[in-house]
Design an enzyme around this catalytic site. Structure first.
Site, PDB file in Angstrom:
ATOM      1  N   ASP A 257      16.069 -52.044 -14.167  1.00 63.46           N
ATOM      2  CA  ASP A 257      15.780 -50.655 -14.495  1.00 63.46           C
ATOM      3  C   ASP A 257      15.772 -50.439 -16.013  1.00 63.46           C
ATOM      4  O   ASP A 257      16.644 -50.953 -16.724  1.00 63.46           O
ATOM      5  CB  ASP A 257      16.841 -49.767 -13.838  1.00 63.46           C
TER       6      ASP A 257
ATOM      7  N   GLU B 116      11.216 -52.943 -15.357  1.00 66.72           N
ATOM      8  CA  GLU B 116      10.523 -51.662 -15.335  1.00 66.72           C
ATOM      9  C   GLU B 116      10.075 -51.337 -16.756  1.00 66.72           C
ATOM     10  O   GLU B 116      10.906 -51.156 -17.646  1.00 66.72           O
ATOM     11  CB  GLU B 116      11.447 -50.555 -14.832  1.00 66.72           C
TER      12      GLU B 116
END
Length: 605
Positions: free
Chosen positions: A336, A373
């Site tokens: 993330d 990401e």
């Protein structure tokens, strides 16, 4: 007119023992007198003479060939072609001809040997937001316990599955999806053609999205706890499915015992300067913790702390390794906001730590898939091999949004034609090796964006065009849960609706398209391993070919009115006949007849 053809796959690139044989095909008038291959040995430019071959793969095609020694140099083999006449030169790269030498990172690149996870290319991924996918039949009352959510300032809300999502309390509204619910739906996913799952965070956290981690070493009880993840892992293995977890290492939640803003464990770094985790976070001169993008509930982790590095990824039983080791045996991590991770409240030494996470994952499991990401340009991390791949927003999702939905990531208007779209996509992937391109994580949308169906608005008839593109462009396709049955929704929280399990609420025509495309991708190696060549891009129409050995796949996307497209004569399209495998249209003698708003796929025979 001179034309050149090269893709970083067979028949243009072939390994012959310890040599890599590189071929360039030329057609047209005024051919060069000499051709050299610009290659590298340990990052040093070197020039290799190319030899003109007597044999022709097809009439009118001249082949120039050179070999690269695989016993020396780095695994990433970068090269381009220099065409020479007595008074001029041209260079040929993935983006075509140039009158000056290409930048190093814009040349053809292949990885020999390829140390990336070999299994990824063959997958069809499926992203699940666990609370909204499926509520298990065995769910207990304890899993529906209501508690106070500090960040929201009120108790969490419980809703029934059929109740609509609202803008209020988006992070603290729960519908009761869980991991056993996913286990129960594996037959559905297998029938769809899914072979790998990527789950949004499953670790203990107070919010519905779980990006505010409270305990990295245990699964949230609402999702069924550790035992439910073990059950899911065993069932996915039996079903032949891979399983990827979401790693949130840029920040923790403020309720984590390491930080403990709410004095639940009485020893965290927030209020205790003597805490052993104090240097795991950054504090300003006023003693306030530095957080992520102004979210006080998400304090940034500070990787200049050696003990934090040990805990997250450096140690033998670090969090990164823990979930890849038995009994969990996960297949990898999605990282993330990984580009923001770093030291002193910011991203200092980011590349060093991201590469460290990946190396640690590979130490635990050599074939682990680690992808980041990145809404922006991910090539800096990929070119440094800090990650295996990235969520391909910049190289796939956003160009499609612009071409088919006329919007950008800021939801500002963006109207681009086919030529611009293809230039964008080709420019992005030109900076990656062929093997990296094949592992890029392609999605139409995600839990962080509006659903593509909603973005299309009145142009919703274009949705099948995007789905076809998803399964045929270089990279691994990922379906965001519910897209396959026509689930809609604007930006968070509306893109996180519950899955409509009732038949009458599902778009069965769209579902059938997803199933057929997943099957086609499984049937044809060119769609999983092939090079990609844009054959036509003008106004409303994009046509590209996937090439692998003797296999050819032609894909045509037409967002506009019915039309005819005359394809340039190309040796890549020289097949005995074309067989229409998906969509509608006709292809005869190099002329494509395309219906309005259509997508079609042909296999070369």
């Amino acid at each position: 007119m001179l034309n050149a053809w090269h893709l970083p796959v067979a028949p243009f690139v072939k390994q012959n023992k310890d040599k890599l044989v590189i071929s360039l095909w030329l057609t047209g008038e005024n051919p060069p007198e000499r051709v050299t291959l610009r290659a590298e040995v340990d990052n040093e430019e070197t020039t290799l003479k190319m030899h003109k071959q007597r044999s022709q793969p097809q009439p009118g095609v001249t082949v120039w060939r050179a070999t690269i020694d695989l016993n020396s140099g780095q695994p990433r083999r970068r090269y381009s072609f220099k065409l020479l006449w007595n008074n001029r030169q041209l260079w040929f790269t993935p983006q075509g001809f140039s009158r000056f030498p290409p930048a190093r990172l814009e040349q053809f690149a292949v990885d020999f040997p390829d140390n990336g996870p070999q299994w990824v290319n063959d997958q069809v991924f499926y992203q699940i937001f666990p609370d909204r996918f499926a509520r298990s039949q065995s769910r207990t009352a304890e899993q529906d316990r209501v508690y106070y959510h500090h960040a929201a300032g009120h108790d969490i809300l419980r809703k029934e599955w059929h109740e609509p999502v609202t803008a209020q309390a988006g992070g603290s509204t729960f519908y009761g999806g869980d991991l056993d619910g996913i286990s129960e739906k594996l037959p559905w996913l297998k029938a769809l053609g899914v072979t790998a799952l990527y789950l949004n965070p499953v670790f203990k956290a107070p919010s519905v999205h779980k990006y505010d981690t409270e305990d990295y070493r245990h699964v949230d009880p609402q999702f069924g706890g550790d035992e439910a993840l073990l059950r899911l892992r065993e069932k996915t293995k039996k079903a032949g499915m891979r399983l990827i977890l979401d790693g949130v290492f840029n920040h923790s939640g403020d309720s984590h015992a390491w930080f403990d803003r709410h004095n639940q464990s009485m020893g965290g770094a927030c209020h205790n300067p003597e805490s052993t985790q104090r240097d795991w976070y950054s504090f300003n001169d006023d003693g306030q913790a530095l957080d992520w993008l102004g979210y006080a509930s998400l304090p940034k982790l500070d990787f200049q702390s050696p003990s934090l590095v040990e805990e997250i990824y450096g140690g033998e039983d670090s969090i990164v390794r823990h979930w890849l080791n038995p009994p969990w045996n996960m297949d990898g991590w999605r990282l993330d906001v990984v580009h923001m991770l770093g030291e002193a409240g910011g991203a200092r030494n980011n590349l060093q730590h991201v590469a460290g996470i990946t190396r640690s994952a590979k130490a635990a499991r050599p074939d682990a898939f680690v992808f980041g990401e990145h809404f922006g340009d991910a090539r800096q991390w990929l070119q440094a091999d800090a990650e295996d791949a990235a969520m391909n927003y910049r190289g796939f999702t956003f160009p499609l949004w612009g071409f088919l939905a006329n919007t950008d990531i800021s939801y500002d208007p963006q109207l681009i034609d086919a030529q611009t779209c293809m230039a964008w996509m080709d420019n992005y992937r030109a900076g990656l090796s062929h093997q990296q391109q094949l592992r890029m994580f392609n999605q139409l949308d995600s839990h962080d964006t509006a659903r593509f169906k909603s973005l299309l608005g009145k142009d919703v008839a274009r949705l099948p065009l995007a789905v076809t593109w998803l399964f045929t462009w270089p990279g691994v396709p990922c379906i965001y849960y519910g897209d396959e049955v026509g689930l809609d929704g604007n930006n968070d929280p509306f893109c996180r609706k519950t899955f409509p399990w009732e038949d009458e609420r599902q778009d069965k025509v769209l579902l059938s398209l997803y199933q057929r495309l997943a099957a086609l991708r499984k049937q044809n190696q060119a769609l999983r391993y092939g090079g990609c060549q844009v054959m036509y891009a003008h106004d409303n129409v994009v046509v590209f070919a996937r090439v692998y050995n003797q296999q050819r796949v032609l894909v045509a996307i037409n967002r506009g009115e019915a039309c005819e497209v005359v394809l340039d004569n190309s040796p890549l399209l020289n097949v005995e006949r074309w067989q229409l495998k998906e969509g509608k249209g006709d292809l005869q003698d190099g002329i494509l007849i395309l219906p309005a708003i259509s997508a079609s796929i042909w296999f070369g025979q």
